[in-house]
Design a protein around this motif. Structure first.
Motif, PDB file in Angstrom:
ATOM      1  N   ILE A   1       0.781  -1.325  -0.058  1.00 59.18           N
ATOM      2  CA  ILE A   1      -0.434   0.806   0.076  1.00 59.18           C
ATOM      3  C   ILE A   1       1.265   1.280   0.012  1.00 59.18           C
ATOM      4  CG2 ILE A   1      -2.048  -0.821   1.361  1.00 59.18           C
ATOM      5  CD1 ILE A   1      -0.916   0.158   3.805  1.00 59.18           C
ATOM      6  N   GLY A   2       2.242   1.497   0.573  1.00 58.31           N
ATOM      7  CA  GLY A   2       2.864   2.329   0.491  1.00 58.31           C
ATOM      8  C   GLY A   2       4.107   2.140  -0.101  1.00 58.31           C
ATOM      9  N   THR A   3       5.016   2.982   0.225  1.00 52.85           N
ATOM     10  CA  THR A   3       6.936   2.733   0.711  1.00 52.85           C
ATOM     11  C   THR A   3       7.360   1.404   2.089  1.00 52.85           C
ATOM     12  OG1 THR A   3       7.073   4.955  -0.366  1.00 52.85           O
ATOM     13  CG2 THR A   3       8.892   3.772   0.749  1.00 52.85           C
ATOM     14  N   GLN A   4       7.936   1.232   1.496  1.00 50.11           N
ATOM     15  CA  GLN A   4       8.794   0.542   2.908  1.00 50.11           C
ATOM     16  C   GLN A   4       8.902   0.957   3.977  1.00 50.11           C
ATOM     17  OE1 GLN A   4       8.282  -3.639   2.779  1.00 50.11           O
ATOM     18  NE2 GLN A   4       9.168  -3.397   4.947  1.00 50.11           N
ATOM     19  N   ALA A   5       8.813   0.851   5.150  1.00 53.63           N
ATOM     20  CA  ALA A   5       9.483   1.613   5.856  1.00 53.63           C
ATOM     21  C   ALA A   5      10.676   0.890   6.799  1.00 53.63           C
ATOM     22  CB  ALA A   5       8.162   2.120   7.445  1.00 53.63           C
ATOM     23  N   ALA A   6      11.360   1.654   7.588  1.00 58.25           N
ATOM     24  CA  ALA A   6      12.269   0.893   8.360  1.00 58.25           C
ATOM     25  C   ALA A   6      11.953  -0.665   8.636  1.00 58.25           C
ATOM     26  CB  ALA A   6      13.179   1.522   9.195  1.00 58.25           C
ATOM     27  N   SER A   7      10.261  -0.785   9.181  1.00 63.68           N
ATOM     28  CA  SER A   7      10.551  -2.263  10.017  1.00 63.68           C
ATOM     29  C   SER A   7      10.678  -2.905   8.875  1.00 63.68           C
ATOM     30  CB  SER A   7       9.953  -2.386  10.974  1.00 63.68           C
ATOM     31  OG  SER A   7      10.083  -1.505  12.041  1.00 63.68           O
ATOM     32  N   SER A   8       9.920  -4.603   8.222  1.00 62.86           N
ATOM     33  CA  SER A   8       9.557  -5.087   7.787  1.00 62.86           C
ATOM     34  C   SER A   8       8.236  -5.038   7.298  1.00 62.86           C
ATOM     35  CB  SER A   8       9.677  -6.724   7.720  1.00 62.86           C
ATOM     36  OG  SER A   8       9.234  -7.532   8.989  1.00 62.86           O
ATOM     37  N   TRP A   9       7.744  -4.701   8.057  1.00 63.30           N
ATOM     38  CA  TRP A   9       5.980  -4.968   8.864  1.00 63.30           C
ATOM     39  C   TRP A   9       5.401  -3.322   8.516  1.00 63.30           C
ATOM     40  CZ3 TRP A   9       3.702  -2.707  12.993  1.00 63.30           C
ATOM     41  CH2 TRP A   9       5.222  -2.446  14.016  1.00 63.30           C
ATOM     42  N   LEU A  10       5.919  -2.589   8.660  1.00 71.61           N
ATOM     43  CA  LEU A  10       5.435  -0.999   7.879  1.00 71.61           C
ATOM     44  C   LEU A  10       5.728  -0.487   6.524  1.00 71.61           C
ATOM     45  CD1 LEU A  10       6.846   0.536  11.616  1.00 71.61           C
ATOM     46  CD2 LEU A  10       4.245   0.036  11.019  1.00 71.61           C
ATOM     47  N   PHE A  11       4.270   0.423   6.395  1.00 71.37           N
ATOM     48  CA  PHE A  11       4.145   0.967   5.123  1.00 71.37           C
ATOM     49  C   PHE A  11       4.330   2.033   4.956  1.00 71.37           C
ATOM     50  CE2 PHE A  11       3.704  -3.834   4.662  1.00 71.37           C
ATOM     51  CZ  PHE A  11       5.373  -4.011   3.210  1.00 71.37           C
ATOM     52  N   ILE A  12       4.856   3.329   4.689  1.00 74.72           N
ATOM     53  CA  ILE A  12       4.640   4.340   4.584  1.00 74.72           C
ATOM     54  C   ILE A  12       3.007   5.090   4.217  1.00 74.72           C
ATOM     55  CG2 ILE A  12       5.336   7.148   4.610  1.00 74.72           C
ATOM     56  CD1 ILE A  12       7.918   5.811   4.521  1.00 74.72           C
ATOM     57  N   TYR A  13       1.726   4.872   4.786  1.00 67.68           N
ATOM     58  CA  TYR A  13       0.660   5.032   3.957  1.00 67.68           C
ATOM     59  C   TYR A  13      -0.188   6.172   4.575  1.00 67.68           C
ATOM     60  CZ  TYR A  13      -3.580   3.524   1.589  1.00 67.68           C
ATOM     61  OH  TYR A  13      -4.787   3.552   1.399  1.00 67.68           O
ATOM     62  N   PRO A  14       0.033   7.435   3.642  1.00 64.97           N
ATOM     63  CA  PRO A  14      -0.230   9.097   4.478  1.00 64.97           C
ATOM     64  C   PRO A  14      -2.176   9.244   3.907  1.00 64.97           C
ATOM     65  CG  PRO A  14       1.396   9.556   2.994  1.00 64.97           C
ATOM     66  CD  PRO A  14       0.997   8.009   2.962  1.00 64.97           C
ATOM     67  N   ARG A  15      -2.436   8.586   3.697  1.00 64.60           N
ATOM     68  CA  ARG A  15      -4.092   8.264   3.618  1.00 64.60           C
ATOM     69  C   ARG A  15      -4.558   7.112   4.476  1.00 64.60           C
ATOM     70  NH1 ARG A  15      -7.351   5.992  -1.506  1.00 64.60           N
ATOM     71  NH2 ARG A  15      -9.210   5.445  -0.347  1.00 64.60           N
ATOM     72  N   GLY A  16      -3.888   6.306   4.754  1.00 69.97           N
ATOM     73  CA  GLY A  16      -4.221   5.615   5.719  1.00 69.97           C
ATOM     74  C   GLY A  16      -4.796   6.422   7.267  1.00 69.97           C
ATOM     75  N   ILE A  17      -3.640   7.167   7.675  1.00 69.22           N
ATOM     76  CA  ILE A  17      -3.554   7.534   8.335  1.00 69.22           C
ATOM     77  C   ILE A  17      -5.156   8.281   9.123  1.00 69.22           C
ATOM     78  CG2 ILE A  17      -2.515   9.580   8.540  1.00 69.22           C
ATOM     79  CD1 ILE A  17      -1.281   9.029  11.304  1.00 69.22           C
ATOM     80  N   ARG A  18      -5.318   9.084   7.580  1.00 68.08           N
ATOM     81  CA  ARG A  18      -6.492   9.460   7.455  1.00 68.08           C
ATOM     82  C   ARG A  18      -7.842   8.932   7.691  1.00 68.08           C
ATOM     83  NH1 ARG A  18      -8.967  14.343   6.430  1.00 68.08           N
ATOM     84  NH2 ARG A  18     -10.588  14.442   4.496  1.00 68.08           N
ATOM     85  N   GLU A  19      -7.964   8.196   7.298  1.00 65.68           N
ATOM     86  CA  GLU A  19      -9.041   6.461   6.822  1.00 65.68           C
ATOM     87  C   GLU A  19      -8.924   6.690   8.672  1.00 65.68           C
ATOM     88  OE1 GLU A  19      -7.842   4.202   3.859  1.00 65.68           O
ATOM     89  OE2 GLU A  19      -8.171   5.514   2.753  1.00 65.68           O
ATOM     90  N   ILE A  20      -7.986   6.482   9.044  1.00 63.86           N
ATOM     91  CA  ILE A  20      -8.701   5.501  10.372  1.00 63.86           C
ATOM     92  C   ILE A  20      -8.492   6.831  11.813  1.00 63.86           C
ATOM     93  CG2 ILE A  20      -6.131   5.257  11.584  1.00 63.86           C
ATOM     94  CD1 ILE A  20      -8.421   2.614  11.580  1.00 63.86           C
ATOM     95  N   ILE A  21      -8.129   7.474  11.195  1.00 62.76           N
ATOM     96  CA  ILE A  21      -9.021   8.963  12.268  1.00 62.76           C
ATOM     97  C   ILE A  21     -10.175   8.386  12.051  1.00 62.76           C
ATOM     98  CG2 ILE A  21      -7.939  10.866  13.094  1.00 62.76           C
ATOM     99  CD1 ILE A  21      -6.691   9.164  13.965  1.00 62.76           C
ATOM    100  N   LEU A  22     -10.795   9.574  10.772  1.00 63.87           N
ATOM    101  CA  LEU A  22     -11.706   9.954  10.453  1.00 63.87           C
ATOM    102  C   LEU A  22     -12.733   8.395  10.869  1.00 63.87           C
ATOM    103  CD1 LEU A  22     -11.749  11.430   6.880  1.00 63.87           C
ATOM    104  CD2 LEU A  22     -12.149  12.224   9.635  1.00 63.87           C
ATOM    105  N   TYR A  23     -12.302   7.448  10.521  1.00 64.54           N
ATOM    106  CA  TYR A  23     -13.297   5.981  10.956  1.00 64.54           C
ATOM    107  C   TYR A  23     -13.356   5.923  12.650  1.00 64.54           C
ATOM    108  CZ  TYR A  23     -14.631   1.482  12.733  1.00 64.54           C
ATOM    109  OH  TYR A  23     -15.559   0.382  12.890  1.00 64.54           O
ATOM    110  N   LEU A  24     -11.889   6.378  13.553  1.00 65.52           N
ATOM    111  CA  LEU A  24     -12.234   6.261  14.751  1.00 65.52           C
ATOM    112  C   LEU A  24     -13.229   7.510  15.486  1.00 65.52           C
ATOM    113  CD1 LEU A  24      -8.443   5.619  15.666  1.00 65.52           C
ATOM    114  CD2 LEU A  24     -10.492   4.216  16.117  1.00 65.52           C
ATOM    115  N   LYS A  25     -13.127   8.940  14.898  1.00 58.87           N
ATOM    116  CA  LYS A  25     -13.968   9.850  15.413  1.00 58.87           C
ATOM    117  C   LYS A  25     -15.553   9.006  14.884  1.00 58.87           C
ATOM    118  CE  LYS A  25     -15.444  14.166  12.942  1.00 58.87           C
ATOM    119  NZ  LYS A  25     -15.270  15.163  12.862  1.00 58.87           N
ATOM    120  N   ASN A  26     -16.006   9.061  13.950  1.00 59.23           N
ATOM    121  CA  ASN A  26     -17.443   8.252  12.995  1.00 59.23           C
ATOM    122  C   ASN A  26     -17.476   7.157  14.311  1.00 59.23           C
ATOM    123  OD1 ASN A  26     -17.697  10.424  11.908  1.00 59.23           O
ATOM    124  ND2 ASN A  26     -16.749   9.046  10.527  1.00 59.23           N
TER     125      ASN A  26
END
Length: 67
Positions: A25-50
Motif C-alpha cells: 500500500i505504500g513505501t516500505q518503512a524501516a520495519s518489514s511490517w510497516l509501510f508509509i501510507y499517509p492516506r491510511g492515517i487519515r482514514e483510520i482517524i476519521l473512522y475512529l472519530k465516527n
C-alpha cells in the motif's frame, strides 16, 4: 453500569495489513511490517472519530522520518 471494550484489536472493521490485493500500500518503512501510507492515517482517524463518538486522540509518532 457495564463497560464496553473499545479496543481496535477487537474491532472487526480494523484491517491491519500493509498489502492490499497483493500489492504493497505504500513505501516500505524501516520495519518489514510497516509501510508509509499517509492516506491510511487519515482514514483510520476519521473512522475512529465516527465509530467511537469523536474520542480525544493523541498522535505522538507517525513513523515517518524526514530525509
Amino acid at each position: 453500569m457495564s463497560r464496553v471494550n473499545v479496543s481496535y484489536d477487537l474491532d472487526s472493521h480494523s484491517l491491519q495489513t500493509g498489502i492490499r490485493r497483493g500489492v504493497r500500500i505504500g513505501t516500505q518503512a524501516a520495519s518489514s511490517w510497516l509501510f508509509i501510507y499517509p492516506r491510511g492515517i487519515r482514514e483510520i482517524i476519521l473512522y475512529l472519530k465516527n465509530k467511537y463518538n469523536n474520542p480525544l486522540i493523541y498522535i505522538t509518532e507517525n513513523g515517518r522520518r524526514s530525509i
